[in-house]
Design a protein around this motif. Structure first.
Motif, PDB file in Angstrom:
ATOM      1  N   VAL A  70     -12.380  67.360  74.504  1.00 36.93           N
ATOM      2  CA  VAL A  70     -11.309  67.652  73.553  1.00 36.93           C
ATOM      3  C   VAL A  70     -11.319  69.123  73.148  1.00 36.93           C
ATOM      4  O   VAL A  70     -10.264  69.771  73.117  1.00 36.93           O
ATOM      5  N   ASN A  90     -11.171  72.084  65.542  1.00 41.50           N
ATOM      6  CA  ASN A  90     -10.083  71.453  64.789  1.00 41.50           C
ATOM      7  C   ASN A  90      -9.384  70.369  65.606  1.00 41.50           C
ATOM      8  O   ASN A  90      -9.069  69.286  65.087  1.00 41.50           O
ATOM      9  N   TRP A  91      -9.162  70.636  66.890  1.00 40.52           N
ATOM     10  CA  TRP A  91      -8.549  69.619  67.741  1.00 40.52           C
ATOM     11  C   TRP A  91      -9.438  68.378  67.826  1.00 40.52           C
ATOM     12  O   TRP A  91      -8.957  67.247  67.797  1.00 40.52           O
ATOM     13  N   ILE A 139      -8.196  64.688  66.722  1.00 42.09           N
ATOM     14  CA  ILE A 139      -8.090  63.644  67.748  1.00 42.09           C
ATOM     15  C   ILE A 139      -9.074  62.510  67.476  1.00 42.09           C
ATOM     16  O   ILE A 139      -8.709  61.318  67.534  1.00 42.09           O
ATOM     17  N   ILE A 155     -10.531  76.570  66.777  1.00 43.74           N
ATOM     18  CA  ILE A 155      -9.368  75.733  67.074  1.00 43.74           C
ATOM     19  C   ILE A 155      -9.766  74.542  67.938  1.00 43.74           C
ATOM     20  O   ILE A 155      -9.193  73.454  67.827  1.00 43.74           O
ATOM     21  N   GLY A 156     -10.770  74.722  68.786  1.00 43.79           N
ATOM     22  CA  GLY A 156     -11.274  73.594  69.565  1.00 43.79           C
ATOM     23  C   GLY A 156     -11.916  72.556  68.675  1.00 43.79           C
ATOM     24  O   GLY A 156     -11.730  71.346  68.854  1.00 43.79           O
ATOM     25  N   VAL A 175      -0.016  67.409  74.061  1.00 37.26           N
ATOM     26  CA  VAL A 175      -1.469  67.599  74.029  1.00 37.26           C
ATOM     27  C   VAL A 175      -2.166  66.363  73.460  1.00 37.26           C
ATOM     28  O   VAL A 175      -3.186  65.908  73.993  1.00 37.26           O
ATOM     29  N   SER A 176      -1.626  65.806  72.379  1.00 37.19           N
ATOM     30  CA  SER A 176      -2.316  64.703  71.699  1.00 37.19           C
ATOM     31  C   SER A 176      -2.268  63.398  72.482  1.00 37.19           C
ATOM     32  O   SER A 176      -3.242  62.625  72.463  1.00 37.19           O
ATOM     33  N   GLU A 197      -4.232  75.950  73.652  1.00 38.85           N
ATOM     34  CA  GLU A 197      -3.868  77.071  72.774  1.00 38.85           C
ATOM     35  C   GLU A 197      -3.769  78.373  73.559  1.00 38.85           C
ATOM     36  O   GLU A 197      -2.911  79.216  73.271  1.00 38.85           O
ATOM     37  N   TRP A 209       2.658  69.418  70.549  1.00 42.15           N
ATOM     38  CA  TRP A 209       1.660  68.557  69.899  1.00 42.15           C
ATOM     39  C   TRP A 209       1.637  67.175  70.537  1.00 42.15           C
ATOM     40  O   TRP A 209       0.576  66.587  70.730  1.00 42.15           O
ATOM     41  N   GLY A 252      -8.330  71.466  74.025  1.00 31.98           N
ATOM     42  CA  GLY A 252      -7.585  72.053  72.918  1.00 31.98           C
ATOM     43  C   GLY A 252      -7.549  73.565  73.006  1.00 31.98           C
ATOM     44  O   GLY A 252      -6.497  74.188  72.807  1.00 31.98           O
ATOM     45  N   ASP A 300       1.110  67.849  61.360  1.00 34.28           N
ATOM     46  CA  ASP A 300       1.432  69.243  61.660  1.00 34.28           C
ATOM     47  C   ASP A 300       2.647  69.730  60.872  1.00 34.28           C
ATOM     48  O   ASP A 300       2.728  70.909  60.529  1.00 34.28           O
TER      49      ASP A 300
END
Length: 216
Positions: A72, A113-114, A118, A110-111, A179-180, A80, A176, A76, A148
């Motif tokens: 993930v 956070n993803w 998730i 940011i990784g 990716v999600s 980005e 979003w 992520g 978001d």
């Protein structure tokens, strides 16, 4: 056995308390002007603390969780990078200073956070009373897009990132979803049997945190 259950219960309660407390303190710091610069500097450490709390409350094979987290976080970060440098995902945006150290113009956090989003959403949708796995994944993706919607105004105001167009494009929300959906599908494939009771709390608190910042 009873001792282990008691310790696990205590750890869960303490973790929930810390999550709620740190978000309340964070709200105060963000809303009080003279405290804001300090609290913006500690955002990366806040994310790392949330990561730690999720990890220690996961039950089951830890190696399996670390593999999922790596997938993930790397995915992520890659998404980005594509978003910032190619604009194929999300739109035309740049990151500010709040999320901390950057690699190739992308904050390393940011990784993390993803993963937080998730994993927390993946645990939450396990409890959704529908049988079809694909529908759970869709519901999870919708939840993340709704989150978001709350995050974007806050992120722009507090220098998480900025849209060069001056507004949040529809492409961002499509990104979003793109990716999600696969990352939540991977979560389903990993089939974590022992659910982390702290993760849904973090998801709910995130909704409340950004909702308050939007409307106060």
């Amino acid at each position: 056995m009873e001792r282990k259950k008691s310790l696990r219960y205590s750890k869960t309660n303490v973790s929930v308390f810390v999550i709620v407390l740190f978000h309340i303190v964070g709200l105060t710091g963000f809303l009080v002007p003279f405290l804001r610069p300090l609290f913006l500097q500690v955002v990366p450490f806040h994310l790392l603390l949330m990561l730690f709390l999720l990890l220690i409350n996961h039950h089951g094979r830890f190696s399996k969780l670390i593999l999922f987290a790596a997938i993930v976080m790397l995915s992520g970060f890659a998404a980005e990078w594509v978003g910032v440098h190619k604009h194929w995902l999300f739109g035309n945006y740049v990151y500010g200073k709040t999320l901390g150290f950057k690699l190739k113009d992308i904050p390393l956090m940011i990784g993390v956070n993803w993963f937080l989003l998730i994993y927390s959403t993946g645990v939450f949708i396990k409890k959704v009373p529908v049988k079809e796995a694909w529908l759970k994944i869709v519901i999870g993706s919708i939840l993340l897009v709704l989150l978001d919607l709350l995050i974007e105004p806050v992120a722009i105001h507090f220098d998480y990132w900025h849209w060069l167009s001056g507004f949040v494009p529809i492409k961002n929300y499509i990104g979003w979803v793109l990716v999600s959906l696969p990352l939540l599908a991977v979560f389903q494939l990993f089939d974590f049997r022992f659910q982390n009771k702290v993760a849904p709390v973090l998801l709910l608190v995130q909704f409340l945190f950004f909702a308050v910042l939007n409307f106060v």
